[in-house]
Design a protein around this motif. Structure first.
Motif, PDB file in Angstrom:
ATOM      1  N   SER A  28       0.847  -1.201   0.000  1.00 23.70           N
ATOM      2  CA  SER A  28       0.000   0.000   0.000  1.00 23.70           C
ATOM      3  C   SER A  28       0.872   1.237   0.000  1.00 23.70           C
ATOM      4  O   SER A  28       0.870   2.021   0.913  1.00 23.70           O
ATOM      5  CB  SER A  28      -0.889   0.006   1.223  1.00 23.70           C
ATOM      6  N   SER A  29       1.666   1.365  -1.046  1.00 31.27           N
ATOM      7  CA  SER A  29       2.657   2.432  -0.974  1.00 31.27           C
ATOM      8  C   SER A  29       2.439   3.486  -2.037  1.00 31.27           C
ATOM      9  O   SER A  29       1.436   3.523  -2.714  1.00 31.27           O
ATOM     10  CB  SER A  29       4.039   1.822  -1.134  1.00 31.27           C
TER      11      SER A  29
ATOM     12  N   VAL B 149      -0.228   5.306  -4.987  1.00 30.44           N
ATOM     13  CA  VAL B 149      -0.813   6.610  -4.729  1.00 30.44           C
ATOM     14  C   VAL B 149      -0.922   7.332  -6.059  1.00 30.44           C
ATOM     15  O   VAL B 149      -0.392   8.396  -6.264  1.00 30.44           O
ATOM     16  CB  VAL B 149       0.029   7.407  -3.721  1.00 30.44           C
TER      17      VAL B 149
ATOM     18  N   ALA C 241      13.070  -0.979   3.173  1.00 34.23           N
ATOM     19  CA  ALA C 241      12.666  -1.389   4.520  1.00 34.23           C
ATOM     20  C   ALA C 241      13.128  -0.336   5.519  1.00 34.23           C
ATOM     21  O   ALA C 241      12.357   0.087   6.393  1.00 34.23           O
ATOM     22  CB  ALA C 241      13.264  -2.742   4.860  1.00 34.23           C
TER      23      ALA C 241
ATOM     24  N   ASN D  39      10.930   2.728   5.237  1.00 36.51           N
ATOM     25  CA  ASN D  39       9.593   2.459   5.757  1.00 36.51           C
ATOM     26  C   ASN D  39       9.578   2.441   7.277  1.00 36.51           C
ATOM     27  O   ASN D  39       8.643   2.924   7.903  1.00 36.51           O
ATOM     28  CB  ASN D  39       9.068   1.126   5.222  1.00 36.51           C
ATOM     29  N   VAL D  40      10.637   1.873   7.853  1.00 34.10           N
ATOM     30  CA  VAL D  40      10.721   1.849   9.311  1.00 34.10           C
ATOM     31  C   VAL D  40      10.752   3.276   9.852  1.00 34.10           C
ATOM     32  O   VAL D  40       9.997   3.641  10.748  1.00 34.10           O
ATOM     33  CB  VAL D  40      11.971   1.077   9.765  1.00 34.10           C
TER      34      VAL D  40
ATOM     35  N   LEU E 128       9.646   5.810   8.477  1.00 40.81           N
ATOM     36  CA  LEU E 128       8.410   6.500   8.151  1.00 40.81           C
ATOM     37  C   LEU E 128       7.334   6.222   9.192  1.00 40.81           C
ATOM     38  O   LEU E 128       6.603   7.114   9.597  1.00 40.81           O
ATOM     39  CB  LEU E 128       7.945   6.042   6.770  1.00 40.81           C
ATOM     40  N   VAL E 129       7.215   4.980   9.636  1.00 42.97           N
ATOM     41  CA  VAL E 129       6.113   4.672  10.547  1.00 42.97           C
ATOM     42  C   VAL E 129       6.456   4.930  12.006  1.00 42.97           C
ATOM     43  O   VAL E 129       5.566   5.112  12.815  1.00 42.97           O
ATOM     44  CB  VAL E 129       5.595   3.226  10.395  1.00 42.97           C
ATOM     45  N   ILE E 130       7.748   4.961  12.344  1.00 36.18           N
ATOM     46  CA  ILE E 130       8.085   5.310  13.724  1.00 36.18           C
ATOM     47  C   ILE E 130       7.745   6.785  13.935  1.00 36.18           C
ATOM     48  O   ILE E 130       8.164   7.619  13.155  1.00 36.18           O
ATOM     49  CB  ILE E 130       9.581   5.063  14.010  1.00 36.18           C
ATOM     50  N   PRO E 131       6.977   7.110  14.962  1.00 35.00           N
ATOM     51  CA  PRO E 131       6.597   8.517  15.177  1.00 35.00           C
ATOM     52  C   PRO E 131       7.843   9.368  15.359  1.00 35.00           C
ATOM     53  O   PRO E 131       8.606   9.160  16.298  1.00 35.00           O
ATOM     54  CB  PRO E 131       5.756   8.481  16.449  1.00 35.00           C
ATOM     55  N   ALA E 132       8.035  10.326  14.460  1.00 26.71           N
ATOM     56  CA  ALA E 132       9.292  11.063  14.422  1.00 26.71           C
ATOM     57  C   ALA E 132       9.453  11.993  15.613  1.00 26.71           C
ATOM     58  O   ALA E 132      10.524  12.061  16.207  1.00 26.71           O
ATOM     59  CB  ALA E 132       9.371  11.851  13.120  1.00 26.71           C
TER      60      ALA E 132
ATOM     61  N   TRP F 132      10.238  10.111   4.134  1.00 28.32           N
ATOM     62  CA  TRP F 132       9.136  10.364   3.193  1.00 28.32           C
ATOM     63  C   TRP F 132       9.695  10.698   1.809  1.00 28.32           C
ATOM     64  O   TRP F 132       9.283  10.140   0.795  1.00 28.32           O
ATOM     65  CB  TRP F 132       8.246  11.493   3.705  1.00 28.32           C
TER      66      TRP F 132
ATOM     67  N   ARG G 211      11.145   7.755  -0.005  1.00 26.87           N
ATOM     68  CA  ARG G 211      10.129   6.854  -0.516  1.00 26.87           C
ATOM     69  C   ARG G 211       9.569   7.348  -1.856  1.00 26.87           C
ATOM     70  O   ARG G 211       9.445   6.595  -2.818  1.00 26.87           O
ATOM     71  CB  ARG G 211       9.019   6.779   0.524  1.00 26.87           C
TER      72      ARG G 211
ATOM     73  N   PHE H 176       8.498  20.673   8.451  1.00 31.20           N
ATOM     74  CA  PHE H 176       8.544  19.751   9.583  1.00 31.20           C
ATOM     75  C   PHE H 176       9.655  20.147  10.566  1.00 31.20           C
ATOM     76  O   PHE H 176       9.455  20.121  11.786  1.00 31.20           O
ATOM     77  CB  PHE H 176       8.755  18.326   9.074  1.00 31.20           C
TER      78      PHE H 176
END
Lengths: 325, 345, 335
Positions: free
Chosen positions: B6-7, B11, B138, B141-142, B144-148, B178, B181, B232
């Motif tokens: 789902s990447s 999109v 990988a 992605n790691v 990306l999903v870890i809350p920065a 991001w 990716r 950010f």
């Protein structure tokens, strides 16, 4: 099914990476902040607790890293995250257990509502180009550029004060005992209105914009032209054909940005002194409570991973193409 | 391991910053200036330029030393103190001016670092493919999903009194995922283009292909990734200062808010203490967001809002330009006559 | 000749408004008769697809219909001007009277809905009083009509091959038994074998159901075989129109001649392949006079000054028409 297994495997991998990161961060930093804390609290901490902190922060210099790593995992598996210094001598796991539900309710619900509401508005803006929603975009851009916590400050200044309906801080009326009864629940809801509204206002515009852009892109797909050519009612073309397809990338975008969103919304808790993880993290930072900070980071990460997995399940249900048997 | 169902690749290709810039490398130069013709982008760039100027001259033009105390305690905005004063009589206007430099430096340095990392990792992964791609994907992605933000808070709090540079480095090292990716996905599709295949077939060196065939076509994505990271980074820096993790001895807008919050500025009704800093942040964020809208619309013109969506037809009605119902400007006035016969106009 | 079912008169389609407008279709007159196959051929950019989208009003912005009439003769009842219909009327008209099979076989189906959903929703939209069971029965029949087993009904588009998807689209086009089916390059995305199969099936279905077809393609060889009459478009105008056999035997317009010599003949003696030199005209800067004259091997001085009108050639068969100064029209049709 393969899709879900793949995703689950990935999230397990990420959880492992986050835990390993958590293991290494304090070990990479020169100086031993925890050591000094331990010595300061000498005599007040039990030998077990000291041992647990030593494992967490790698104070046993005579053990090699690999041995430390194994010890660390062993301890995590027992749910032992050390003692909190802020709430001495409460274990970190208890502190987190107390505040997790607050955050899940506030941040979780508002994030989902913000996504749904923003997506719905985005459908409107993208389908009817040049309507009033398009005119709203600059305003929402400005709102989303304001840090959440600052908007919270303004909300407190404007809406709270003596005689106001909205309380300015806390998660419930002081003096109430947390329980699911007729006194506590309304009070909790009342206390969550302003923080929730703050999060909604500043996080929604991103979803409006991305859904609008996706609708515009999808509107030029062949199957939309076919739907028009078929003489279907406008609502059906807009919702069942355009929005239904535009939703897919928005859902995967939602999953990917959960980590960012949660980080920002936690700050709202700080401003409102809301008894969730974000506020605890803030307090932990103030007290240099490293065990609590690390524990909160782990829990937040794992929560985000679980939320990601749920978003993936939603995606799976929405897109038949991923449902290959 | 295989990650990414789902990447970004799903999109929708052709959307926003992920879209393929249609300009050939040679034409890119001429089109660069047309980018500024976009009203949103031009506004954003103008505001950003203003901030950059303040970052340079701020400390010189500030009317007071931001640390200097005075007898004017908690004064509302006046001719002497444009944005009022703090509980110690410090001039808030000077604090904002001086703090601009720190905000801009951290934003730009972190943005630059994250962009470089995202190019290195994203383009390498997309171009090389295979195991290198799997590993690098990988990794991103790691991240990306870890809350920065919590991660940044923890790392920074372990370092005592983190300086601006260190904060910028920490933010840069945690926020490249991001961009990497998106760049990976785009590189992957560029790599399959004929002109890249041709360059490879003629035996051009990989470095040369990436530098001259791939990177020029990634300009828009890189730019929008950079702007996104700057947003950010600025937000993160201000947040760190606000919750009192980074050094409180140097000024940035977050530091001002930190003191305002700590001294209960709200309860004392000292709105001027936190309003200017917040507006400064919001305006900078808006400017950067506008630049990104400009890039998006530049890359895929369909996204432009406005234009003429309503048109007047010959008989005075207004019709809306919309998908599925092409407007008719001058419909025939006469009702068609029965079949076969000539229909007059 | 049978009655007309669709008459296009002086149709003009632009992209953009005012001075910036690009005229993609200019004063086109074309008549489709009941039950016939009318082929519309031309290079890409000749305006043939724009014509189809314009007359059905499906052209996306910035396309606008800037003039003309599209008169549709109902089976029963008075004729209507499609361009004067309100959105609600247009919705009711679409698919029930004129359906379309689009170019992109791959993307014409909504990827997230089952085939059945997409077949049933159009029937339901136009026949709200039909029962669910009857609609489903119809959908099964439709699939059988195009040679797809009915159990595919609950499949998703991505589970079908390209050829099957296009057949589903054809079945869908016939769902409400329209009098006119517009086909815009329906087989371009398919391989040659599949192309043949689908065209054969289409011819058979037309025999059985009697709908008229406006068949748009750049492949003139396909039209020669498959259609009754052929119209050739160039630079947004019709430049020649004739029965298929006549056009193939003797092309009057040099452009048609060029098109015919761009592909090998399927039967008959071998001809030399020449193609057409030059490239299609820029719609923003059309040459004066006949749009084809810069590329025309037979151009003479009149060609770059005056626009040749479309009409039956003075020196030939009155059943055909051409817009070329080599064969000036006896009675010009264009205004």
């Amino acid at each position: 099914m393969r899709f879900l297994l793949q995703r689950t495997a990935f999230y397990l991998f990420t959880a492992w990476a986050a835990i390993t990161l958590n293991f290494f961060i304090p070990r990479l930093v020169p100086g031993d902040p925890v050591q000094s804390l331990i010595s300061r609290n000498q005599g007040r901490i039990s030998a077990d607790a000291i041992q647990s902190l030593r494992v967490l922060f790698g104070l046993d210099k005579n053990e090699n890293v690999w041995q430390q790593y194994l010890d660390y995992w062993r301890q995590l598996c027992h749910g032992d995250l050390g003692l909190s210094f802020t709430f001495f001598p409460t274990p970190v796991s208890t502190v987190i257990g107390d505040s997790l539900l607050w955050t899940v309710c506030l941040v979780g619900i508002t994030t989902v509502v913000s996504f749904l509401l923003g997506t719905a508005l985005g459908v409107g803006a993208g389908w009817r180009r040049g309507s009033w929603v398009d005119g709203l975009l600059p305003a929402t851009t400005f709102l989303s550029s304001i840090p959440y916590f600052w908007l919270g400050l303004v909300a407190i200044a404007v809406f709270t004060g003596p005689g106001s309906f909205f309380p300015s801080s806390g998660g419930y009326e002081p003096g109430l005992v947390p329980a699911f009864d007729q006194y506590f629940v309304p009070s909790a809801i009342k206390h969550s209105v302003l923080p929730a509204a703050t999060i909604l206002v500043s996080s929604m515009s991103g979803w409006i914009l991305s859904m609008r852009n996706m609708m515009v892109t999808v509107s030029s797909e062949d199957y939309i032209t076919v739907a028009h050519a078929k003489g279907l009612p406008e609502r059906r073309v807009a919702l069942s054909y355009a929005a239904r397809n535009a939703l897919l990338p928005n859902v995967s975008g939602f999953a990917l940005s959960l980590g960012f969103i949660v980080g920002g919304t936690l700050l709202v808790e700080i401003v409102f002194s809301y008894p969730g993880l974000g506020y605890q993290l803030f307090q932990a930072v103030g007290y240099k409570d490293y065990p609590l900070m690390q524990g909160i980071f782990l829990i937040i990460t794992i929560s985000v991973l679980v939320a990601n997995l749920l978003a993936d399940v939603a995606y799976l249900l929405l897109d038949p193409r991923t449902r290959k048997s | 391991m295989a990650i990414s169902p789902s990447s970004i690749e799903q999109v929708i290709p052709g959307q926003g910053a992920m879209a393929q810039p249609s300009a050939a490398p040679a034409r890119a130069k001429r089109r660069r200036f047309r980018f500024l013709a976009n009203a949103k982008a031009a506004t954003g760039v103008a505001i950003l330029a203003g901030y950059c100027l303040l970052a340079v001259i701020g400390p010189w033009v500030a009317p007071y030393d931001p640390d200097a105390r005075s007898g004017d305690v908690l004064q509302a905005p006046s001719a002497r103190h444009w944005f009022g004063t703090t509980h110690l009589g410090q001039d808030i206007f000077s604090q904002i001016l001086v703090g601009t430099r720190s905000v801009m430096v951290v934003g730009l340095v972190a943005g630059l670092l994250a962009t470089i990392l995202s190019i290195l990792i994203g383009v390498t992964a997309g171009y090389l493919g295979g195991a290198a791609d799997e590993g690098l994907s990988a990794l991103s992605n790691v991240f990306l999903v870890i809350p920065a933000l919590p991660l940044i808070i923890i790392v920074t709090s372990i370092v005592e009194q983190a300086s601006d540079t260190l904060v910028a480095l920490i933010i840069g090292f945690t926020s490249w995922a991001w961009g990497a990716r998106v760049l990976r996905a785009q590189t992957l599709s560029l790599r399959r283009r004929d002109y890249v295949e041709a360059a490879r077939a003629t035996g051009e060196r990989t470095g040369r292909i990436i530098l001259f065939e791939i990177l020029p076509n990634l300009t828009a994505i890189i730019a929008s990734g950079f702007v996104g990271t700057v947003i950010f980074a600025v937000m993160s820096e201000i947040t760190l200062a606000f919750i009192g993790i980074s050094s409180v001895s140097s000024w940035n807008w977050g530091t001002i808010l930190f003191w305002a919050q700590g001294q209960q500025a709200l309860a004392q009704g000292a709105w001027w203490w936190f309003v200017p800093a917040g507006l400064a942040i919001a305006l900078l964020g808006t400017a950067l967001a506008l630049i990104n809208f400009g890039i998006d619309e530049f890359v895929s013109p369909r996204l432009r809002s406005g234009g003429r969506t309503r048109i007047r037809t010959a008989d005075g009605r207004t019709a809306r330009m919309r998908v599925g119902f092409t407007p008719v400007l001058a419909p025939a006035r006469t009702v068609p006559s029965p079949r076969g016969k000539e229909v007059t106009k | 000749m049978t009655d007309p079912v669709l008459e296009i008169r002086g149709l003009r389609v632009d992209y953009g408004l005012g001075d910036a407008a690009v005229h993609a279709v200019r004063d086109v007159d074309l008549t489709l008769h009941r039950g016939e196959v009318l082929g519309l051929a031309g290079e890409s950019g000749s305006g043939k697809s724009t014509l189809a989208y314009g007359l059905t009003r499906l052209l996306p912005p910035p396309g606008v219909v800037s003039g003309g009439q599209v008169i549709y003769h109902r089976d029963d009842g008075p004729p209507v001007d499609v361009l004067a219909l309100s959105p609600a009327q247009l919705r009711a008209f679409r698919w029930a009277e004129t359906s379309i099979v689009f170019q992109g076989a791959m993307n014409s189906l909504n990827p997230v809905h089952r085939i059945s959903t997409q077949l049933l929703d159009v029937i339901k939209a136009h026949e709200p009083r039909s029962t669910a069971a009857a609609r489903r029965q119809r959908a099964r029949e439709l699939l059988r009509l195009v040679g797809i087993s009915a159990d595919r009904l609950d499949g998703y588009p991505h589970q079908l091959s390209g050829g099957m998807r296009q057949r589903v689209m054809i079945a869908m086009a016939l769902a409400l038994e329209p009098q006119v089916v517009i086909m815009d390059e329906p087989t371009t995305a398919l391989d040659v074998v599949m192309q043949r199969q689908i065209l054969g099936q289409l011819a058979e279905l037309r025999e059985r159901l009697g709908f008229a077809v406006l068949f748009i393609t750049h492949d003139l060889s396909l039209l020669v075989e498959f259609s009754d009459r052929i119209a050739i478009m160039y630079g947004g105008r019709i430049v020649e129109e004739a029965p298929a056999a006549q056009l193939y035997r003797q092309a009057l317009h040099p452009y048609t001649d060029g098109l015919l010599h761009s592909f090998p003949a399927l039967r008959g003696p071998r001809r030399e392949l020449t193609g057409i030199p030059g490239s299609p005209p820029d719609l923003r800067a059309m040459p004066d006079g006949c749009a084809f004259h810069p590329r025309c091997p037979k151009a003479f001085d009149r060609c770059d000054k005056e626009l040749p009108p479309l009409g039956p050639p003075g020196d030939g068969d009155p059943g055909r028409s051409v817009a070329c100064w080599l064969h000036p029209a006896a009675v010009p049709l264009t205004r």
